[in-house]
Design a protein around this motif. Sequence first.
Motif, PDB file in Angstrom:
ATOM      1  N   LEU A 177     -33.790 -49.039 -61.631  1.00  0.00           N
ATOM      2  CA  LEU A 177     -33.010 -48.175 -60.741  1.00  0.00           C
ATOM      3  C   LEU A 177     -33.222 -46.692 -61.018  1.00  0.00           C
ATOM      4  CD1 LEU A 177     -29.692 -50.231 -60.783  1.00  0.00           C
ATOM      5  CD2 LEU A 177     -31.296 -50.024 -58.875  1.00  0.00           C
ATOM      6  N   GLY A 178     -34.054 -46.374 -61.991  1.00  0.00           N
ATOM      7  CA  GLY A 178     -34.346 -44.983 -62.279  1.00  0.00           C
ATOM      8  C   GLY A 178     -33.179 -44.213 -62.858  1.00  0.00           C
ATOM      9  N   TYR A 237     -25.771 -40.389 -55.143  1.00  0.00           N
ATOM     10  CA  TYR A 237     -26.333 -40.080 -56.457  1.00  0.00           C
ATOM     11  C   TYR A 237     -25.820 -41.058 -57.509  1.00  0.00           C
ATOM     12  CZ  TYR A 237     -28.640 -37.079 -59.862  1.00  0.00           C
ATOM     13  OH  TYR A 237     -29.492 -36.590 -60.814  1.00  0.00           O
ATOM     14  N   PRO A 238     -26.521 -42.194 -57.688  1.00  0.00           N
ATOM     15  CA  PRO A 238     -26.140 -43.127 -58.760  1.00  0.00           C
ATOM     16  C   PRO A 238     -26.498 -42.529 -60.113  1.00  0.00           C
ATOM     17  CG  PRO A 238     -28.177 -43.841 -57.741  1.00  0.00           C
ATOM     18  CD  PRO A 238     -27.707 -42.655 -56.939  1.00  0.00           C
ATOM     19  N   ILE A 239     -25.712 -42.853 -61.127  1.00  0.00           N
ATOM     20  CA  ILE A 239     -25.946 -42.214 -62.424  1.00  0.00           C
ATOM     21  C   ILE A 239     -25.951 -43.213 -63.588  1.00  0.00           C
ATOM     22  CG2 ILE A 239     -23.535 -41.702 -62.978  1.00  0.00           C
ATOM     23  CD1 ILE A 239     -24.501 -38.873 -63.831  1.00  0.00           C
ATOM     24  N   ARG A 278     -21.564 -44.275 -59.350  1.00  0.00           N
ATOM     25  CA  ARG A 278     -22.112 -43.175 -58.558  1.00  0.00           C
ATOM     26  C   ARG A 278     -21.291 -41.905 -58.797  1.00  0.00           C
ATOM     27  NH1 ARG A 278     -25.809 -44.133 -54.567  1.00  0.00           N
ATOM     28  NH2 ARG A 278     -26.514 -46.302 -54.470  1.00  0.00           N
ATOM     29  N   TYR A 279     -22.001 -40.847 -59.178  1.00  0.00           N
ATOM     30  CA  TYR A 279     -21.320 -39.566 -59.355  1.00  0.00           C
ATOM     31  C   TYR A 279     -20.993 -38.951 -57.997  1.00  0.00           C
ATOM     32  CZ  TYR A 279     -20.172 -34.951 -61.138  1.00  0.00           C
ATOM     33  OH  TYR A 279     -19.514 -33.776 -61.435  1.00  0.00           O
ATOM     34  N   ARG A 280     -21.876 -39.189 -57.043  1.00  0.00           N
ATOM     35  CA  ARG A 280     -21.653 -38.842 -55.642  1.00  0.00           C
ATOM     36  C   ARG A 280     -22.167 -40.014 -54.813  1.00  0.00           C
ATOM     37  NH1 ARG A 280     -19.006 -35.730 -57.864  1.00  0.00           N
ATOM     38  NH2 ARG A 280     -18.779 -33.470 -57.581  1.00  0.00           N
TER      39      ARG A 280
END
Length: 788
Positions: A92-93, A64-66, A59-61
Motif C-alpha cells: 500500500l506504499g 491520504y492513507p497513512i 487515513r489522515y485525510r
Amino acid sequence: MVTEADTCRKFIVPRLQAAGWDDAPCAIQEQRTFTDGRVMFVGGEPRRGQKKRADYILRYRPDYPIAVIEAKASYRSAQDGVQQARDYAEVLGLRFAYASNGHEIIEIDVAAGTEAVRADFPAPDELWQRLRDELDLPEVAANRVLEPGFPDAERPLRYYQEIAVNRSLEALHGGQRRVLLNLCTGAGKTAVAFQICWRLWSAGWNKRGDHRRPKILFLADRNILVDDPKDKTFTPFGDARWKLGPSAVSHGRDIYFSTYQAIAADERRSGLYREFAPDFFDLIVIDECHRGSARADSSWREILDWFEPAYQLGMTATPLREESRDTYAYFGDALYTYSLAQGIADGFLAPYRVHRIVTDLDAAGWRPSAGELDRYGREVPDEEYQTRDFERTVALRARTEAIARHLTDFLKNTDRYAKTIVFCVDQDHASEMRAALVRLNADMVAKHPDYIARVTADEGDIGKGMLSRFQDLEAETPVILTTSQLLTTGVDAPTCKNVALARVVGSMAEFKQIIGRGTRLREDYGKLWFSILDYTGTATEKFADPTFDGEPTAQTTTEIDGAGAVVATKTDERPDTDAVTTDTDVDPAIVLPDSADDGLPRKFYVDGGEVEVVAHLVYDLDGDGKRLTCRKLTDWTGEKVRTLFATPAAFRAEWAMPDKRSAVIDALAERGIDLHALMQEAERPDDDPFDLICHLAWNAPLTTRAERARRVREGGLFTRYEEDARAILDALLDRYAGGGANELTLPQALKVHPVSDFGNPSEIARRFGGPQAMRQAVADLNLALYAA
C-alpha cells in the motif's frame, strides 16, 4: 474463546478512537479489501483468487492513507501479525504499520526499519508530523499535499493509483521538477493524471509559490490520447480546458491539451509552442513519454526544452531498459512503478493465453521460383525470405489468407462476436487482411456490414467512427479491426478478447502497448481474460525475455494448412490521428519507399502458392503465475503441493477433517490445481484425489476409493455401533466409493439414496443416539478413511 472480530470490536477500535482516529477528517477503514483477486484458470474455467484485505487502514485525510493495522485474536501474540502488517504496508506504499492483539501494539516503521512496542496507538497528528519530517515539506506545501481529490463514487482510485497520485504530489510540492511514473498499460494513467492536476489546481499551486491556479499542458503524440482525456476524464474542469491547434490558440485557460505534432516546428511552421512564453506553463504532463519526447535529438524534445521552467511529469508503461534509457535520463528514476504482472496478480487486469501459430513459410522461409513475377510483372529477387520480410519486402497473399482462415476458424470455435484486433505490418497489409477476412466471414458480413473494418490513418473519420463503436460496451459490431500502428496505444477497448499479431514487433515497449489492448478487465461483460494469437513468434520471444513483467496464462501451438484448416493443435492448459510514429521493428536495410518513380509499389506482391499452418501451441502461466510454460498439470502438482505441506502426514492431517479439507482444496485452486481436471489428465477417475496428490508429490502408491472403503469395513470402526448405525455407515461408504469424500458432507449426505432410505435426518440421527453422536460417527469415518 475471544475471536479476532471480538478483539477488533472490544479492544482495537476503542483504542483507535481514544487516539483521535475517529474524529473527522481522519478516518478508520475497517476490513478494507484493496485487490480484486487474481483471475486464474482452474479446470479450464476462469475464477477469482483470494482478495487482499487489511483489518484497518488509517487515513489522515480522505485521500491520504497513512497506516495499516493487522489484528490478531487476543489469545495470540501481536508478533504473529507483524509480517502481514509489514507486507501490507509495502504493498500500500505506507510508512507505518501496526500489529495488535488488542492488548499489545507493535509499530513497524518501514522507512526507519524499526519495530517497537507501544503503549497506545499514535495520534493522527503525530504520524503526520513524522511523515512530514521524512518528506521535508514546509507547512504550506504539506497542506497542499492533503488537498482533497475529485470525488468519484463510481470509480474510486485503486490503491496503486492513490500511491502514484500522492507520491507525485509530495514530489512536486517538495520542489522536484522532473517526475516519472511507470504504470502499465491498463492501469489507469489518465485517472492518475487527472487527480494530480485536480488537486494542484484546487490547491492553487504554481511554480512561483504564490496562490494562483496553475497553467497545465497535457501533451501526447496521438489525437486519441489527447481527445479522450479532454472529453471524458478531465470534464470536471469545465471551461478551463482548451485543445491547442494551428487555429486554436488561447492564453486564458488553465488546462491545455495538445499533440506534439500540432505545436511542434516542421518545414512549414516555426512551432506553435513559441506562441507561449517559456514560463507560461507551471506543469506539463507528458503521456506515453517514452515515445521519443525525451530523446535529445527529437524535434519534440524542443517543446520540453522551451518550457524548461515548468515542472514536468512523465508517464510511461515502459521500465528502464536500453530502448527507454533516454526517458529515464531525462526524468530520473520512476517515483512509483506498477507492473503488468502486479496488475494481473491483483486481479485488476486480465490474464491472457498465448496461441503460437506457425505457417510452413514462417517455419522454413520462402524462396521464389526461378524468374517468378509478382502481380505487377516484376521479377522477385532470388533471396531467402523470412517472417520479418513478409509484407515488408514481399507480400504473400497465400500467407495472409492462411492467417485469416485460421483466425476465422478460431472465432467460430470460440465466439464469433468476441472483439478482435489484428495488428498488420502496414496499412496495405491491413487492407489485404480485411479483404481476406470479409471473404471468409461472408455470413456475418451479410448480417452486419461493419462486422470487419480497417482502422488506420488513411481511414480518417470513418475509421474513427468504427473504432468508437468497437470501444462501445453496448455495440455488437464491428467485431474485427485490422490495423497497423494506429491502435498500438491509447485505445481503451475493455471488451477486446483477442489480440492477433500478424507482424513482428521488435520493440518491447510497443509489444507491451499492443498487449495492453486486451488487458482491460470487465467482469460484468464476461471479459475475465483474453487470447493472444501470435502468427510471427513475437509473443513467445517477448515472454521469454527476462525483462518482461507480464505473465500470460497459456500458450497454444496450432498447425494450419493452406486452406487455413487446423492440421494439429497442442494445448497445455494451466492454472488520429496526426501521429508520426517510428516502427522500431523495421530493418532499414530492407524497407523501401512505398512506390518507385514509375508509381509501382516497391513491395513485391506474390499472389500464387499455398501456405499451411504447421503448428499451433497453447501456453498458459503456471499455477503461481510466474512463467509461461507448456508443462502438464500433473507435472507441477507435486511441486506446488510440497510448498503447502512438508510431509504426507501434514497433508493427511488437514485433508482428513471435512471442515479443513475445503480450505486445502481452495489453496490448491489458488495455485491452479483443479482436482477434477487433475484426475482427468492423470486418467485415474476411481482414485481418491488424496492418493493421486500424494503419488505426484511423494511417489506414494495409488489407491482407489473402493479399496479405501474396503479397508474401513475390515477395520474396527464398525464394531462400535449397533446394526442400524453400521448399515448407515456402510451406505455412506458406498456413496464415497462412487463419488468421493464430498459424499460424506452433512447434512446433504443424509438426503440421498441409499442413506435416505433409513429415514429423514432426525430418524437417522436417532439410530446413532442423537445428532452429536451421528456427527462424531461421520467424523470418525473420515478419519478412518485416511488413516493410512
